[in-house]
Motif scaffolding. Structure first.
Motif, PDB file in Angstrom:
ATOM      1  N   HIS A   1      37.953  53.026  48.583  1.00  0.00           N
ATOM      2  CA  HIS A   1      37.872  53.280  47.142  1.00  0.00           C
ATOM      3  C   HIS A   1      39.236  53.729  46.624  1.00  0.00           C
ATOM      4  N   VAL A   2      39.741  52.997  45.637  1.00  0.00           N
ATOM      5  CA  VAL A   2      41.050  53.284  45.054  1.00  0.00           C
ATOM      6  C   VAL A   2      40.834  53.747  43.618  1.00  0.00           C
ATOM      7  N   LYS A   3      41.172  54.996  43.341  1.00  0.00           N
ATOM      8  CA  LYS A   3      41.016  55.561  42.003  1.00  0.00           C
ATOM      9  C   LYS A   3      42.407  55.944  41.496  1.00  0.00           C
ATOM     10  N   ILE A   4      42.831  55.296  40.421  1.00  0.00           N
ATOM     11  CA  ILE A   4      44.176  55.513  39.891  1.00  0.00           C
ATOM     12  C   ILE A   4      44.090  56.038  38.458  1.00  0.00           C
ATOM     13  N   LEU A   5      44.707  57.172  38.232  1.00  0.00           N
ATOM     14  CA  LEU A   5      44.801  57.753  36.888  1.00  0.00           C
ATOM     15  C   LEU A   5      46.236  57.548  36.433  1.00  0.00           C
ATOM     16  N   ASP A   6      46.435  56.722  35.420  1.00  0.00           N
ATOM     17  CA  ASP A   6      47.779  56.243  35.084  1.00  0.00           C
ATOM     18  C   ASP A   6      48.157  56.567  33.641  1.00  0.00           C
ATOM     19  N   SER A   7      49.451  56.867  33.432  1.00  0.00           N
ATOM     20  CA  SER A   7      49.974  57.184  32.094  1.00  0.00           C
ATOM     21  C   SER A   7      50.728  55.984  31.512  1.00  0.00           C
ATOM     22  N   HIS A   8      50.094  54.802  31.523  1.00  0.00           N
ATOM     23  CA  HIS A   8      50.712  53.568  30.996  1.00  0.00           C
ATOM     24  C   HIS A   8      52.014  53.230  31.722  1.00  0.00           C
ATOM     25  N   SER A   9      52.007  53.324  33.055  1.00  0.00           N
ATOM     26  CA  SER A   9      53.198  52.991  33.827  1.00  0.00           C
ATOM     27  C   SER A   9      53.273  51.486  34.072  1.00  0.00           C
ATOM     28  N   GLN A  10      54.322  51.063  34.750  1.00  0.00           N
ATOM     29  CA  GLN A  10      54.516  49.657  35.095  1.00  0.00           C
ATOM     30  C   GLN A  10      53.493  49.195  36.125  1.00  0.00           C
ATOM     31  N   LEU A  11      52.772  50.145  36.726  1.00  0.00           N
ATOM     32  CA  LEU A  11      51.758  49.810  37.723  1.00  0.00           C
ATOM     33  C   LEU A  11      50.632  48.968  37.133  1.00  0.00           C
ATOM     34  N   LEU A  12      50.254  49.248  35.887  1.00  0.00           N
ATOM     35  CA  LEU A  12      49.102  48.571  35.277  1.00  0.00           C
ATOM     36  C   LEU A  12      49.302  47.060  35.155  1.00  0.00           C
ATOM     37  N   PRO A  13      50.367  46.592  34.476  1.00  0.00           N
ATOM     38  CA  PRO A  13      50.551  45.141  34.385  1.00  0.00           C
ATOM     39  C   PRO A  13      50.799  44.498  35.743  1.00  0.00           C
ATOM     40  N   SER A  14      51.388  45.244  36.669  1.00  0.00           N
ATOM     41  CA  SER A  14      51.658  44.702  38.001  1.00  0.00           C
ATOM     42  C   SER A  14      50.352  44.415  38.741  1.00  0.00           C
ATOM     43  N   ILE A  15      49.434  45.381  38.726  1.00  0.00           N
ATOM     44  CA  ILE A  15      48.144  45.189  39.393  1.00  0.00           C
ATOM     45  C   ILE A  15      47.330  44.108  38.692  1.00  0.00           C
ATOM     46  N   LYS A  16      47.307  44.147  37.369  1.00  0.00           N
ATOM     47  CA  LYS A  16      46.505  43.175  36.622  1.00  0.00           C
ATOM     48  C   LYS A  16      46.990  41.751  36.867  1.00  0.00           C
ATOM     49  N   GLU A  17      48.289  41.577  36.957  1.00  0.00           N
ATOM     50  CA  GLU A  17      48.841  40.241  37.215  1.00  0.00           C
ATOM     51  C   GLU A  17      48.377  39.702  38.558  1.00  0.00           C
ATOM     52  N   ILE A  18      48.377  40.567  39.571  1.00  0.00           N
ATOM     53  CA  ILE A  18      47.951  40.134  40.901  1.00  0.00           C
ATOM     54  C   ILE A  18      46.456  39.831  40.916  1.00  0.00           C
ATOM     55  N   VAL A  19      45.657  40.705  40.301  1.00  0.00           N
ATOM     56  CA  VAL A  19      44.195  40.522  40.310  1.00  0.00           C
ATOM     57  C   VAL A  19      43.804  39.235  39.596  1.00  0.00           C
ATOM     58  N   THR A  20      44.396  38.978  38.432  1.00  0.00           N
ATOM     59  CA  THR A  20      44.046  37.762  37.680  1.00  0.00           C
ATOM     60  C   THR A  20      44.498  36.490  38.385  1.00  0.00           C
ATOM     61  N   SER A  21      45.462  36.614  39.303  1.00  0.00           N
ATOM     62  CA  SER A  21      45.943  35.432  40.026  1.00  0.00           C
ATOM     63  C   SER A  21      45.094  35.112  41.251  1.00  0.00           C
ATOM     64  N   ILE A  22      44.180  36.030  41.626  1.00  0.00           N
ATOM     65  CA  ILE A  22      43.313  35.785  42.787  1.00  0.00           C
ATOM     66  C   ILE A  22      42.298  34.687  42.449  1.00  0.00           C
ATOM     67  N   GLU A  23      42.310  33.616  43.206  1.00  0.00           N
ATOM     68  CA  GLU A  23      41.414  32.482  42.938  1.00  0.00           C
ATOM     69  C   GLU A  23      40.049  32.650  43.602  1.00  0.00           C
ATOM     70  N   ASP A  24      40.013  33.303  44.743  1.00  0.00           N
ATOM     71  CA  ASP A  24      38.754  33.509  45.463  1.00  0.00           C
ATOM     72  C   ASP A  24      37.936  34.578  44.728  1.00  0.00           C
ATOM     73  N   GLU A  25      36.812  34.164  44.145  1.00  0.00           N
ATOM     74  CA  GLU A  25      36.006  35.084  43.335  1.00  0.00           C
ATOM     75  C   GLU A  25      35.396  36.206  44.157  1.00  0.00           C
ATOM     76  N   SER A  26      35.108  35.955  45.435  1.00  0.00           N
ATOM     77  CA  SER A  26      34.524  37.005  46.277  1.00  0.00           C
ATOM     78  C   SER A  26      35.543  38.112  46.527  1.00  0.00           C
ATOM     79  N   ILE A  27      36.813  37.724  46.730  1.00  0.00           N
ATOM     80  CA  ILE A  27      37.876  38.709  46.927  1.00  0.00           C
ATOM     81  C   ILE A  27      38.101  39.492  45.639  1.00  0.00           C
ATOM     82  N   LYS A  28      38.132  38.764  44.509  1.00  0.00           N
ATOM     83  CA  LYS A  28      38.344  39.420  43.222  1.00  0.00           C
ATOM     84  C   LYS A  28      37.212  40.398  42.917  1.00  0.00           C
TER      85      LYS A  28
END
Length: 277
Positions: free
Chosen positions: A179-206
């Motif tokens: 379980h990964v719980k991230i509390l973020d203050s609008h850092s560069q982490l957010l778009p970085s993670i979102k970009e990777i997640v949206t690029s995942i093609e395997d729906e089971s992994i996503k």
């Protein structure tokens, strides 16, 4: 004047560039200022707002709005007085922290098993990846991460440059069923993670990532990471080059870490959910 001198008065990269451009070019509209300074239009208004709060830039009530620098003699004097007041306040908090540390040491409440890890002067991505993975390999159930407002995009180049490595490491944990719980203050982490997640093609992994990873948004100055409610990581900020991390303090003490976990849970309830997709 050397633009780098502006870093010495506390301006980040974007703020320095925008302020320097206004000093050279004079009164400008935001769109033109974005073009000349090469600061993205999506960031320019936030940067100008911050410069206005510092008393360095004023807004001309026109259509469209125009921005210009405040007379430097006046602006710098006011900024110095404000910094002086902040420094005195920080020294007061530091003295209180020293007193609290001494109290806890005298009462036997200091943490056990403390280890300090310093980063190398220069990291390449492979070295950083290896170091981060070595931190994360023993996590069994949960990681709780708090990223403070000092890590907003453009504030810390070191942090911005490392985000792709940390993003992949957090996603790997989620894929492991951690379980990964991230509390973020609008850092560069957010778009970085979102970009990777949206690029995942395997729906089971996503789907698995979405199941085990949750991100919430909250403006905070807190900065710590907790592994399995047992181990605590605290950032060591470089006091010469603020915004740069010297390393981490690693504390293996469940009773001490519980205090931080309670603080994380309190902050977590105040955060606003961030959608990964």
């Amino acid at each position: 004047m050397d633009e780098k001198l502006l870093a010495n008065i506390g301006l980040n990269k974007y703020e320095r560039t925008v302020y320097w451009t206004l000093l050279k070019k004079g009164e400008l509209e935001a769109s033109k200022l974005s073009q000349l300074s090469r600061v993205p239009i999506g960031k320019i208004y936030e940067v100008l707002s911050d410069l206005n709060k510092y008393g360095l830039v004023e807004i001309k009530p026109s259509r469209p709005r125009k921005y210009r620098t405040v007379d430097t003699k006046i602006a710098f004097e006011l900024m110095y007085k404000r910094k002086e007041e902040e420094a005195l306040s920080e020294l007061k908090l530091l003295r209180e922290a020293f007193a609290e540390i001494e109290r806890q040491l005298s009462s036997g409440d200091s943490p056990n098993h403390v280890k300090t890890i310093f980063w190398p002067d220069k990291f390449n991505d492979d070295e950083l990846k290896e170091t981060v993975n070595s931190f994360f390999e023993d996590i069994e159930h949960e990681i709780c991460v708090v990223t403070p407002s000092k890590y907003k995009p453009g504030v810390s180049e070191q942090y911005d440059d490392s985000m792709s490595v940390f993003s992949k490491a957090y996603l790997n944990l989620a894929q492991r069923g951690i379980h990964v719980k991230i509390l973020d203050s609008h850092s560069q982490l957010l778009p970085s993670i979102k970009e990777i997640v949206t690029s995942i093609e395997d729906e089971s992994i996503k789907s698995n990532v979405q199941k085990f990873m949750e991100i919430r948004i909250l403006e905070t100055k807190h900065d710590f990471v907790i592994f399995d409610s047992k181990t605590l990581l605290l950032d060591i900020e470089d006091q010469v080059d603020t915004g740069t991390s010297l390393g981490m303090t690693q504390i293996h003490d469940e009773s001490y870490t519980r205090r931080f976990k309670a603080k994380f849970d309190d902050l977590w309830t105040k955060g606003k959910r961030f959608d990964l997709v």
